[in-house]
Design an enzyme around this catalytic site. Sequence first.
Site, PDB file in Angstrom:
ATOM      1  N   TYR A 125       0.674  -1.422  -0.015  1.00  0.00           N
ATOM      2  CA  TYR A 125       0.048  -0.041  -0.132  1.00  0.00           C
ATOM      3  C   TYR A 125       0.988   1.312  -0.065  1.00  0.00           C
ATOM      4  O   TYR A 125       1.868   1.252   0.702  1.00  0.00           O
ATOM      5  CB  TYR A 125      -0.718   0.184   1.376  1.00  0.00           C
ATOM      6  CG  TYR A 125      -1.609   1.237   1.506  1.00  0.00           C
ATOM      7  CD1 TYR A 125      -2.813   1.525   0.628  1.00  0.00           C
ATOM      8  CD2 TYR A 125      -1.214   2.302   2.258  1.00  0.00           C
ATOM      9  CE1 TYR A 125      -3.727   2.874   0.744  1.00  0.00           C
ATOM     10  CE2 TYR A 125      -1.670   3.559   2.302  1.00  0.00           C
ATOM     11  CZ  TYR A 125      -3.074   3.674   1.332  1.00  0.00           C
ATOM     12  OH  TYR A 125      -3.815   4.750   1.478  1.00  0.00           O
ATOM     13  N   GLU A 213      -3.419   7.753  -4.525  1.00  0.00           N
ATOM     14  CA  GLU A 213      -3.256   6.416  -3.785  1.00  0.00           C
ATOM     15  C   GLU A 213      -3.030   5.154  -4.704  1.00  0.00           C
ATOM     16  O   GLU A 213      -3.798   4.989  -5.689  1.00  0.00           O
ATOM     17  CB  GLU A 213      -4.472   6.110  -2.859  1.00  0.00           C
ATOM     18  CG  GLU A 213      -4.623   4.791  -2.142  1.00  0.00           C
ATOM     19  CD  GLU A 213      -6.000   4.705  -1.396  1.00  0.00           C
ATOM     20  OE1 GLU A 213      -5.670   4.569  -0.046  1.00  0.00           O
ATOM     21  OE2 GLU A 213      -6.872   4.005  -2.076  1.00  0.00           O
TER      22      GLU A 213
END
Length: 403
Positions: A125, A213
């Site tokens: 992530y 993101e």
Amino acid sequence: MNLHEYQAKELLKKYNVPVQEGIACSTIAEAEEAYRYINSQYGSRFVVIKAQIHAGGRGKGTIKGKDQRGVAVAKNLEDVKNIAGNILGGTLVTVQTGEAGKLVSKVLVAQDVYYEGPDKTKEIYLSILLDRAKGKNVIMYSTEGGVNIEDVAHDTPEKIFKEWVHPGGALPSFQARKIGFNLGLKGDAFKNCVKFVTNLYSAYVGLDCSMLEINPLFKTSDNKIIAVDCKMNIDDNSLMRHPDVAALRDITEEDPTEVEAAKFNLNFVKLDGNVGCMVNGAGLAMATMDMIKLSGGEPANFLDVGGTANAQTVEAGFRIILKDPKVKAILINIFGGIVRCDRVAQGVIDAYESIGNIEIPIIVRLQGTNAEVAKELIDKSGLKVQSAILLSEAADLVNKAVA
């Protein structure tokens, strides 16, 4: 401004950020052709078909009335037809869309990156956004990438790493290397990660992103680092510098009333309450919403008409607020600094007469330049408009209107 995954990935490629290749498709036939091309070009064993909407949780979301996820693997041409057919034109419901869901007009047909190789694959992530408290950009990353990153942040926050970067320059090389070390990468994977993060940060700054993101950021079995998914938000105030990015705006993904408000340069955000409010100035708007709440009502919207309110903007604001069937009253709270209160009052009268009969109560509080003249205009207009001078008066009137 939000972008679709396929749009964001195309922008990242301009900054030499490796991405999972894919083709955006609007029809089943286009999806079939995309499958054939990706299969021949990349030798993919399968393709991933992803619904393109402005919301997260697509992999866990489902199409209304069908047993179909928003992200699915197609192993052959028949799978492509079935999955694309189920998703396109359907309404995808995720944790972020609410029960109403969102209509899917495009799917992204993407290559297989889970091929076999000499090393293990890894999902990571990584996101970049502004930390307003520190006045710096922050890169957040974790070895626990994938669909459940929210659970990781809640249950094991120690697995979330952060690097703060001064917004005045590029990402320092020592921080890029630190990210690679903290992710436990070695060899070619480490080198590729350093390049990836450096270029990604350049994209974040160069595109004036407010949020970027990548989840998952994927380490392939042959140690490539690839953006498999991408969520990108662009600062609206920077769009004048990026006409090419502004052209990517998909207004079908936005609230129609907010789109209409933008045409009149009104700052409008729809809420779920029963009292519509029209105010000049964001700070006064927030205070007005607090006052509505304290008086027993619930704000139905945030509407800032700005410092140059006139009859046209007031009428546009009225029409937009009145489209909400939940609204039981409208509160207009104007502080006349730059704008004169009597002009706003005349705008209210003109708008009232132009729109016609308005059944719900309208409360007008005008303070500042020519406030007394404005109150006299309202009182003598003969309209069903209630005027107030003090904020407490306006609060009492709102309380009676929604009781």
